[in-house]
Scaffold this active site. Structure first.
Site, PDB file in Angstrom:
ATOM      1  N   GLU A  69      -6.883   4.440   8.148  1.00 35.33           N
ATOM      2  CA  GLU A  69      -6.565   5.718   7.752  1.00 35.33           C
ATOM      3  C   GLU A  69      -7.628   6.441   6.840  1.00 35.33           C
ATOM      4  O   GLU A  69      -8.140   7.612   7.105  1.00 35.33           O
ATOM      5  CB  GLU A  69      -5.333   6.035   7.048  1.00 35.33           C
ATOM      6  N   ASN A 123       0.746  -1.175   0.048  1.00 34.77           N
ATOM      7  CA  ASN A 123      -0.144   0.054  -0.022  1.00 34.77           C
ATOM      8  C   ASN A 123       0.926   1.282  -0.015  1.00 34.77           C
ATOM      9  O   ASN A 123       1.590   1.668   1.134  1.00 34.77           O
ATOM     10  CB  ASN A 123      -0.884  -0.054   1.116  1.00 34.77           C
ATOM     11  N   GLY A 161       2.919   2.133  10.645  1.00 34.84           N
ATOM     12  CA  GLY A 161       3.475   3.163  10.326  1.00 34.84           C
ATOM     13  C   GLY A 161       4.422   3.415  11.776  1.00 34.84           C
ATOM     14  O   GLY A 161       4.960   4.640  11.899  1.00 34.84           O
ATOM     15  N   LYS A 194      -0.035   4.270  -0.289  1.00 29.72           N
ATOM     16  CA  LYS A 194      -0.804   5.461   0.338  1.00 29.72           C
ATOM     17  C   LYS A 194      -0.496   6.760  -0.613  1.00 29.72           C
ATOM     18  O   LYS A 194      -0.341   6.343  -1.672  1.00 29.72           O
ATOM     19  CB  LYS A 194      -0.297   5.707   1.722  1.00 29.72           C
ATOM     20  N   SER A 241       3.642  -2.175  10.291  1.00 31.26           N
ATOM     21  CA  SER A 241       5.055  -2.388  10.519  1.00 31.26           C
ATOM     22  C   SER A 241       5.591  -3.803  10.243  1.00 31.26           C
ATOM     23  O   SER A 241       6.693  -4.153  11.028  1.00 31.26           O
ATOM     24  CB  SER A 241       5.432  -1.848  12.060  1.00 31.26           C
ATOM     25  N   GLU A 248      -5.319  -5.078  10.833  1.00 31.46           N
ATOM     26  CA  GLU A 248      -4.145  -4.088  11.020  1.00 31.46           C
ATOM     27  C   GLU A 248      -4.447  -3.220  12.208  1.00 31.46           C
ATOM     28  O   GLU A 248      -5.245  -2.336  12.138  1.00 31.46           O
ATOM     29  CB  GLU A 248      -4.225  -3.150   9.847  1.00 31.46           C
ATOM     30  N   HIS A 297      -9.435   0.996   5.018  1.00 31.30           N
ATOM     31  CA  HIS A 297      -8.153   1.152   6.254  1.00 31.30           C
ATOM     32  C   HIS A 297      -8.187   2.159   6.908  1.00 31.30           C
ATOM     33  O   HIS A 297      -9.240   2.974   6.746  1.00 31.30           O
ATOM     34  CB  HIS A 297      -7.153   1.765   4.868  1.00 31.30           C
TER      35      HIS A 297
HETATM   36  C1  PEP Z   1      -0.605  -0.043   6.100  1.00 31.45           C
HETATM   37  O1  PEP Z   1      -0.701   1.169   5.729  1.00 31.45           O
HETATM   38  O2  PEP Z   1      -1.603  -0.793   5.697  1.00 31.45           O
HETATM   39  C2  PEP Z   1       0.398  -0.514   6.811  1.00 31.45           C
HETATM   40  C3  PEP Z   1       0.402  -1.844   7.160  1.00 31.45           C
HETATM   41  O3  PEP Z   1       1.438   0.577   6.971  1.00 31.45           O
HETATM   42  P1  PEP Z   1       2.984  -0.047   7.542  1.00 31.45           P
HETATM   43  O4  PEP Z   1       3.445  -1.370   6.891  1.00 31.45           O
HETATM   44  O5  PEP Z   1       3.848   1.243   7.077  1.00 31.45           O
HETATM   45  O6  PEP Z   1       2.897  -0.090   8.964  1.00 31.45           O
END
Ligand code: PEP
Length: 249
Positions: free
Chosen positions: A95, A9, A169, A11, A209, A163, A93
């Site tokens: 976000e 992703n 992040g 983003k 992460s 998630e 998601h």
């Molecule tokens: C994500 O945005 O779905 C995500 C898991 O981000 P990150 O791997 O940067 O934690």
């Protein structure tokens, strides 16, 4: 067995220069032993789809509208994503839920629209840090599953991504036992809702992460069939070890 999937992703990251990373990834893994997906910003989707068309890496969107067309300035329909070459779309998601106030009901409508347009709906669920601290993790996720997932799916049209919001992040990752507890619950939930045969075949991703350094141990957790990867999907050199760890799992 569920399909194994490494999904990136990007983003709101990347302009034309970022296509070189996808080109490098495609060159480094011309025949991956697992499904590999990149979800770039919408501005790159068409060009990325063209660039990757000759190989096995597929592309996806990061959101879609629930309607097929109409007066929705700035939005993109699932049909438009498919027309731009996408095979999948990330929905719900955290976000999007936080930045745009997306509710479970809206995520469900978007998921139905995605599937109707021929896309795989990758539906995200996950608790905030406060919800985990309050002991509400499983009940929050159960409510998200119940409200966000469509009634009519197949293992080929739905992927569920767990998630934890506090792990996205941040560099913080749940313990393997915590991931196991949630994935076991999600699998049981899907079996109860869609039947054992369908529920057992749906791909479940962990996201938050994931890096090359922790991917192998995460993929060893039962019912983790891959990862949704943010930051570490932006560079081919970072995404490749995650794909390789999934291949080896
Ligand atoms: C994500 O945005 O779905 C995500 C898991 O981000 P990150 O791997 O940067 O934690």
């Amino acid at each position: 067995m569920p399909r194994k999937l490494a999904a990136g992703n990007w983003k709101m990251n990347g302009t034309t220069g970022a296509l070189a990373e996808a080109r490098a990834l495609a060159a480094a893994c011309p025949e991956p032993g697992v499904s590999v997906l990149i979800c770039p910003p919408a501005t790159l989707l068409s060009r990325l789809s063209d660039l990757l068309a000759a190989g096995p890496i597929t592309t996806g969107g990061q959101d879609c509208h629930g309607a097929t067309s109409g007066a929705h300035t700035g939005d993109i329909s699932a049909e438009m994503l498919a027309d731009a070459g996408a095979g999948s779309v990330i929905l719900g998601h955290s976000e999007r839920r936080a930045d745009h106030g997306e509710t479970n009901g809206e995520v469900r409508i978007k998921s139905e629209a995605a599937i109707a347009a021929g896309l795989v709906a990758i539906v995200c669920v996950g608790e905030t840090g406060a919800e985990r601290d309050a002991g509400d993790t499983l009940s929050v996720i159960e409510a998200q599953l119940s409200g966000s997932l469509p009634d009519t799916i197949t293992p080929a049209t739905l992927v569920v991504a767990y998630e934890p919001v506090w792990a996205i992040g941040t560099g913080r990752v749940p313990t393997l036992d915590q991931i196991d507890e949630v994935h076991t619950m999600i699998r049981a939930n899907l079996r109860a809702r869609y039947g054992a045969e369908t529920g057992d075949e749906i791909t479940l991703l962990y996201g938050g992460s994931v890096k090359g350094a922790n991917a192998s141990e995460i993929f060893a957790v039962a019912d983790v069939n891959g990862a949704l990867v943010g930051g570490a999907s932006l560079k081919a050199d970072d995404f490749l070890p995650i794909i390789q760890a999934l291949e080896a799992s």
